[in-house]
Design an enzyme around this catalytic site. Structure first.
Site, PDB file in Angstrom:
ATOM      1  N   CYS A   1       0.831  -1.220   0.000  1.00  0.00           N
ATOM      2  CA  CYS A   1       0.000   0.000   0.000  1.00  0.00           C
ATOM      3  C   CYS A   1       0.862   1.265   0.000  1.00  0.00           C
ATOM      4  CB  CYS A   1      -0.899   0.049   1.237  1.00  0.00           C
ATOM      5  SG  CYS A   1      -2.095  -1.278   1.368  1.00  0.00           S
TER       6      CYS A   1
ATOM      7  N   ASN B   1      12.317  -0.082   6.585  1.00  0.00           N
ATOM      8  CA  ASN B   1      13.512  -0.891   6.897  1.00  0.00           C
ATOM      9  C   ASN B   1      13.619  -2.108   5.974  1.00  0.00           C
ATOM     10  OD1 ASN B   1      11.458  -2.451   7.939  1.00  0.00           O
ATOM     11  ND2 ASN B   1      12.532  -2.993   9.839  1.00  0.00           N
TER      12      ASN B   1
ATOM     13  N   ARG C   1       9.847  -6.242   4.912  1.00  0.00           N
ATOM     14  CA  ARG C   1       8.943  -7.060   4.110  1.00  0.00           C
ATOM     15  C   ARG C   1       9.724  -7.859   3.065  1.00  0.00           C
ATOM     16  NH1 ARG C   1       6.809 -10.216   2.393  1.00  0.00           N
ATOM     17  NH2 ARG C   1       4.789 -10.519   1.397  1.00  0.00           N
TER      18      ARG C   1
ATOM     19  N   ASN D   1       7.146  -5.622  17.057  1.00  0.00           N
ATOM     20  CA  ASN D   1       7.337  -4.683  15.949  1.00  0.00           C
ATOM     21  C   ASN D   1       6.186  -3.682  15.866  1.00  0.00           C
ATOM     22  OD1 ASN D   1       8.829  -3.947  13.377  1.00  0.00           O
ATOM     23  ND2 ASN D   1       6.818  -4.423  12.507  1.00  0.00           N
TER      24      ASN D   1
ATOM     25  N   THR E   1      -7.328  -1.899  10.450  1.00  0.00           N
ATOM     26  CA  THR E   1      -8.010  -2.926   9.666  1.00  0.00           C
ATOM     27  C   THR E   1      -9.454  -3.114  10.124  1.00  0.00           C
ATOM     28  OG1 THR E   1      -8.169  -5.340   9.468  1.00  0.00           O
ATOM     29  CG2 THR E   1      -6.687  -4.503  11.132  1.00  0.00           C
TER      30      THR E   1
ATOM     31  N   SER F   1      -6.758 -12.488  15.215  1.00  0.00           N
ATOM     32  CA  SER F   1      -5.391 -13.039  15.135  1.00  0.00           C
ATOM     33  C   SER F   1      -4.472 -12.119  15.922  1.00  0.00           C
ATOM     34  CB  SER F   1      -4.906 -13.105  13.686  1.00  0.00           C
ATOM     35  OG  SER F   1      -4.594 -11.794  13.218  1.00  0.00           O
TER      36      SER F   1
ATOM     37  N   TYR G   1      -2.005 -10.513  14.762  1.00  0.00           N
ATOM     38  CA  TYR G   1      -1.874  -9.293  13.951  1.00  0.00           C
ATOM     39  C   TYR G   1      -3.034  -8.333  14.211  1.00  0.00           C
ATOM     40  CZ  TYR G   1      -3.198  -6.459   9.951  1.00  0.00           C
ATOM     41  OH  TYR G   1      -3.657  -5.425   9.168  1.00  0.00           O
ATOM     42  N   HIS G   2      -4.267  -8.857  14.117  1.00  0.00           N
ATOM     43  CA  HIS G   2      -5.410  -7.976  14.320  1.00  0.00           C
ATOM     44  C   HIS G   2      -5.427  -7.400  15.735  1.00  0.00           C
ATOM     45  CE1 HIS G   2      -6.920 -10.328  10.801  1.00  0.00           C
ATOM     46  NE2 HIS G   2      -7.297  -9.136  10.438  1.00  0.00           N
TER      47      HIS G   2
ATOM     48  N   LYS H   1      -3.538  -4.295  16.174  1.00  0.00           N
ATOM     49  CA  LYS H   1      -4.241  -3.119  15.643  1.00  0.00           C
ATOM     50  C   LYS H   1      -5.273  -2.601  16.657  1.00  0.00           C
ATOM     51  CE  LYS H   1      -2.371  -2.919  11.496  1.00  0.00           C
ATOM     52  NZ  LYS H   1      -1.916  -1.782  10.699  1.00  0.00           N
TER      53      LYS H   1
ATOM     54  N   GLN I   1      -9.205  -0.350   7.336  1.00  0.00           N
ATOM     55  CA  GLN I   1      -9.220  -0.730   5.928  1.00  0.00           C
ATOM     56  C   GLN I   1      -9.714  -2.162   5.733  1.00  0.00           C
ATOM     57  OE1 GLN I   1      -6.237   0.543   2.492  1.00  0.00           O
ATOM     58  NE2 GLN I   1      -5.315  -1.048   3.730  1.00  0.00           N
TER      59      GLN I   1
ATOM     60  N   ASN J   1      -6.560 -11.731  -4.464  1.00  0.00           N
ATOM     61  CA  ASN J   1      -5.370 -11.870  -5.291  1.00  0.00           C
ATOM     62  C   ASN J   1      -4.940 -13.333  -5.401  1.00  0.00           C
ATOM     63  OD1 ASN J   1      -5.415  -9.133  -5.603  1.00  0.00           O
ATOM     64  ND2 ASN J   1      -3.422  -8.725  -4.652  1.00  0.00           N
TER      65      ASN J   1
ATOM     66  N   GLU K   1     -12.263 -19.141  13.383  1.00  0.00           N
ATOM     67  CA  GLU K   1     -13.212 -18.057  13.129  1.00  0.00           C
ATOM     68  C   GLU K   1     -14.583 -18.666  12.905  1.00  0.00           C
ATOM     69  OE1 GLU K   1     -11.767 -16.145   9.551  1.00  0.00           O
ATOM     70  OE2 GLU K   1     -12.099 -17.905   8.314  1.00  0.00           O
TER      71      GLU K   1
END
Ligand SMILES: NC(=O)c1ccc[n+]([C@@H]2O[C@H](COP(=O)([O-])OP(=O)(O)OC[C@H]3O[C@@H](n4cnc5c(N)ncnc54)[C@H](O)[C@@H]3O)[C@@H](O)[C@H]2O)c1
Ligand SMILES: NC(=O)c1ccc[n+]([C@@H]2O[C@H](COP(=O)([O-])OP(=O)(O)OC[C@H]3O[C@@H](n4cnc5c(N)ncnc54)[C@H](O)[C@@H]3O)[C@@H](O)[C@H]2O)c1
Lengths: 411, 411
Positions: free
Chosen positions: A23, A43, A46, A130, A156, A198, A200-201, A204, A227, A259, A343
C-alpha cells in the site's frame, strides 16, 4: 507524463512510513504526483520476510534505488528515502522528523499478515514487538518533536471481529446507554468494542488504545483508517513504467484472498476456499486506497478533536461468491480446504463507510477491475509463480490443519 | 513459627513473576507459608530503577539471597529464584516453565509507576516495551509449553478512567444493548470500555486485549485482578524477621498516595495534595492483596470460560479526606500543590467488588491499619528518609508544573 494532475488545496511535506510496501509504495507515488513533498521511511523488513519464506511477489519489484530513479525519470519528482527500523531506532526517527518537519505522517509500517503472525511463537512475538513499538515510537516522537503533525494510520476492519449481532459497524465509535446508581439512563460514546481474530489484528486493537491516549493527553491529531482487504495491484502511477510495478503477494501468508484466487485460477491451481466459504469480508481496490489516503490528509481533525476513524472499504462479499466470480471469469475450479484459522464458519457484515463517500470517493468495483487484473497481472506474470508457496500452512492452533487441496502435498 | 497455617484445598506449584517487588514479595511468602511450592522470577529491574532515581525504599530491604535464606530459616520452606528478564529472555522463560511445570503463574512483573511512565520519551518507551512484551511472552510461553496453566495477573482500577457517568464500575464486563439494522435491540456483553490516565495505565488496557485474545484462541485460563492503590507495608510473614521486610516507596514516582502522606507527616514534611484533592480512588491493604491472590488461585476459571475479572479493592476515598485523616493522626499540615497529572479535578467512584467479598475476604480497614503503619514503619524508619525525593517531578505534558510545596525548591 500522462497522469492527470489533480488540484490539491495545499502542498504538504509527507513522511510515508512503510513506503516500500504494497500500500505504501503506490501511496507515495500518488501523493508525490499530486505535488506533495514525499519522504519514505522503510527498513525493507517485508523484503527480508520474502527471503525467510522463500517466497516472492508475482510481479517483479525493483530495489528501492531503481524504483526512486524510475519515478524521477517519469515524473521529474524526487522522493526521499531513509532505511531505519522505526520500532527500534527511535533517535534516528526523531532526527528525521526534526529535519524533515512533515505536516503529515502516513503510517503503514507494521507486520500486516495474520497467518504470518500465527506461524510460531517467534512470529507472534515479532508481530507484537514490531507493531506496538513502531506505533508507539511514532506517537512519542511526534510529541517529542513539538510539531503539530497529523498522523494517518492504516488499521483494519478485522479489529471489529466478524460477529456483530446484525448491527451495522459504525465508524469507530458506538453510542451506548448505561444505567447510573440512581437508575437514570445516560448516553455515552465508546470506542467500538473490538474482537480481533489473530495476533496481527490484536496489535491493531492495541494501536487504537495508543491513539486514544496520545490524542487525549497530548492532542495529537490522528486519523485511523480501518481498511478492508485490498485487492488489485497497480495504480495509474505504478503503471507508468515497469520498474514502478507494485507487489502482488500470492503465498499462503501474505497473499490476500482475492489476489490469491486470481493467481490460482491463472496458473490452473484450484481456487482454495477455507472452510465453508461462508465468511463475509470487506474489500477495497488499491486505487481507492491511495485516494482515501489523500482524502484523509485533506480532511484532518482539529487540534482538540478526538481520533477520527473511517471505515476504508467499498464492497463486502462472501468468500464463496468471490470464488464463483473468479471461476466464471477464468474457468478455474473451486476446491474447499480445511480452514487453518479459528473463526466463525459464516458471518454477515454490514459496514458504514459514509465518511469517504461523502467526501467524494468513487469506488473501483469488482465488476470493472477483476477481469483486467487477471489479464494484466496474474496471466502476464504467471511464469514467475511457485506453486509450492500457495497453501496456507500457518494454523491458528496446534490442533488445526493447513489449507491444502486434496491430492496436493504439503511441500 | 507463629504464623497460622491455613488449610488449603490442594498444594500447587506456583511461579511468581515479579516476586521481588512490593506486592510480589509478600505474596510469595504468603503462598509459600500456605504450603505451596513457590518459585520467583524477577530481573531486579525495580532495584535498578531505585539506582537510576537515586531513591530507596524507606524500609531497609535485603538482597534476594538474604531474603530467601531468612525465609528458609524462619519457615523451613524453600523458595526458588531465577533472575531473568521475561520481556526479553523468552527461551529462558519457556525453559523454566517446562522445567517447573507450574499449575499457576502469578504475574506482577511490569513497570508499575504512572509518573515514571510519563517522565520522558525514554521512560514511556521502556514502559510500553517492557510491559507488553512481558505479558505477551508469558501468554505465548504458556501456549508453547502445552501445559494447562492458570495465569493470575495484576491489573489496575486505573484502566477504567475516573469518569464513569455515575455508574457503578462492574467487574470487567458491561452489558449493553445495540440496535440491529432491522431495528431490533440485542443484548451484548463487552469488555468495560477503558479510559487509561497514563502510559502505564494504557499498557494495562492493552494487556486486557492480550488476555482476551489468548483466552479466545487458545483457551488459556486467566484471572485479571483490577487492583486499587495498595497501602501498608508488611504482612504477617514479612514481620517475622527484619530481613523479610517489604519495601515502602515514598518518592515522587513510586510512592503511592497514602504511603506518601504517612511518611511526609512522620518527618514533618507537608502532606502534599495534588490539585484540589477532589480525586476519588480505590484502596486495598497489602495484607488483603495477598489474600485476594490466594482466593483467585483457589477459584480458577474453567478451561472454556472467558477471562475472569475481579475488582481487587476494599474502600474508596477522596484524596482530601485521606489527607485530613493522616493530618488528624499525626498532626501534620496539608499543602495543596499543582497537579502534575492530566486528570479530572474531581470525580466520583463506585466500584463493584462482590466477587472477593462473596469468597470470604474480610478487609483490613483504614481505621484499623493506619495508626499502626505510622508507628511501625513511617516513624521507625524516618531516619532513612531523603526529603529531596518527595516531590512529584514527573509531569504529564511539557506545559504542566511538578507538585512541589510552596517555599520548597525543586532540587
Ligand atoms: N494489504 C491489505 O490488504 C491491508 C488491509 C488492511 C490494512 N492494511 C494495513 O496497511 C498497512 C500496509 O499494508 P501493506 O499491505 O502495504 O503491507 P506491507 O507489508 O506490504 O508493507 C508494510 C511496509 O512496512 C515496512 N515495515 C514494517 N515494519 C517496519 C519497521 N519497524 N520499520 C520500518 N519499516 C517497517 C515493511 O518493510 C513494508 O515495506 C499495514 O499496516 C496493514 O495492516 C493492509
Ligand atoms: N502497588 C500498587 O499500588 C499497585 C496497584 C495496582 C496494581 N498494581 C500492579 O501490581 C503489580 C506489582 O506491583 P508492585 O507495586 O509490586 O510493583 P514493583 O515494581 O514493586 O514490582 C514489580 C516487580 O517486577 C519486576 N519486573 C518488572 N519487569 C520485569 C521483567 N521484564 N522481567 C522480570 N521481572 C520484572 C521488578 O523487578 C519488580 O520486582 C504491577 O503489575 C502493578 O501494576 C500495583
Amino acid at each position: 507524463m500522462d497522469v492527470e494532475n489533480k488540484q490539491v488545496k495545499s502542498y504538504k511535506k509527507i513522511v510515508v512510513l512503510g513506503g516500500d510496501g504494497f500500500c505504501g509504495w503506490p501511496t507515495s507515488l500518488y501523493l508525490s504526483n499530486l505535488g506533495h513533498d514525499v519522504v519514505i521511511i522503510d527498513n525493507l523488513s517485508r523484503r527480508n520476510i520474502d527471503n525467510e519464506l522463500e517466497a516472492e511477489s508475482l510481479t517483479p519489484i525493483q530495489p528501492m534505488g531503481i524504483r526512486l530513479t524510475a519515478w524521477e525519470e517519469v515524473s521529474e519528482k524526487k522522493i526521499g528515502f531513509y532505511n531505519i527500523d522505526i520500532a527500534v531506532e527511535y533517535d534516528e526517527l526523531l532526527q528525521i522528523i526534526n529535519k524533515e518537519q512533515p505536516n503529515v505522517i502516513v503510517h503503514f509500517a507494521e507486520q500486516r499478515s495474520a497467518p504470518y503472525s500465527m506461524k510460531s511463537p517467534k512470529h507472534k512475538r515479532y508481530t507484537v514487538n514490531n507493531n506496538l513499538n513502531a506505533t508507539h515510537n511514532v506517537l512519542c516522537a511526534i510529541v517529542d518533536s513539538g510539531f503539530d503533525i497529523h498522523l494517518v494510520h492504516l488499521g483494519t476492519m478485522g479489529v471489529y471481529g466478524y460477529g456483530t449481532a446484525g448491527m451495522k459497524i459504525p465508524e469507530g465509535y458506538l453510542d451506548i446507554e448505561v444505567q447510573t446508581e440512581t437508575g437514570e439512563r445516560v448516553e455515552q460514546q465508546i470506542l467500538y468494542p473490538t474482537n480481533p481474530g489473530s495476533i496481527y489484528h490484536m496489535t491493531k486493537s492495541q494501536d487504537q488504545l495508543l491513539f486514544h491516549y496520545y490524542n487525549k493527553n497530548d492532542n495529537v491529531r490522528i486519523t485511523d483508517l480501518h481498511q478492508g482487504i485490498v485487492w488489485g495491484t497497480n495504480t495509474r502511477e505504478t503503471k507508468l513504467d515497469e520498474r514502478l510495478i507494485n507487489r502482488f503477494d500470492y503465498d499462503g501468508d501474505y497473499g490476500t484472498v482475492l489476489n490469491r484466487f486470481l493467481m490460482q485460477a491463472s496458473i490452473g491451481y484450484p481456487i482454495t476456499v477455507h472452510g465453508t466459504g461462508g465468511q463475509t469480508r470487506a474489500f477495497i481496490h488499491i486505487q481507492d486506497t491511495v485516494r482515501c489516503i489523500q482524502l484523509a490528509i485533506e480532511n484532518p481533525p482539529h487540534r482538540e478533536e478526538k481520533v477520527m476513524i473511517f471505515n476504508q472499504m467499498t464492497e463486502t462479499h462472501q468468500i464463496n461468491d468471490l470464488a464463483r466470480l473468479v471461476s466464471e471469469i477464468t474457468g478455474g475450479e473451486v476446491a474447499y480446504v480445511s480452514n487453518p484459522r479459528k473463526e466463525a464458519a459464516e458471518n454477515d457484515l454490514h459496514v458504514e463507510n459514509n465518511l469517504f463517500l461523502s467526501k467524494g470517493l468513487e469506488p473501483v468495483t469488482l465488476d470493472e477491475g477483476l477481469f483486467q487484473e487477471v489479464t494484466d497481472v496474474a496471466k502476464k506474470y504467471k511464469h514467475r509463480a511457485d506453486e509450492s508457496k500457495i497453501p496456507a500452512k500457518s494454523t491458528w492452533t496446534k490442533e488445526q490443519q493447513p489449507g491444502i487441496p486434496r491430492g496436493l502435498t504439503n511441500k
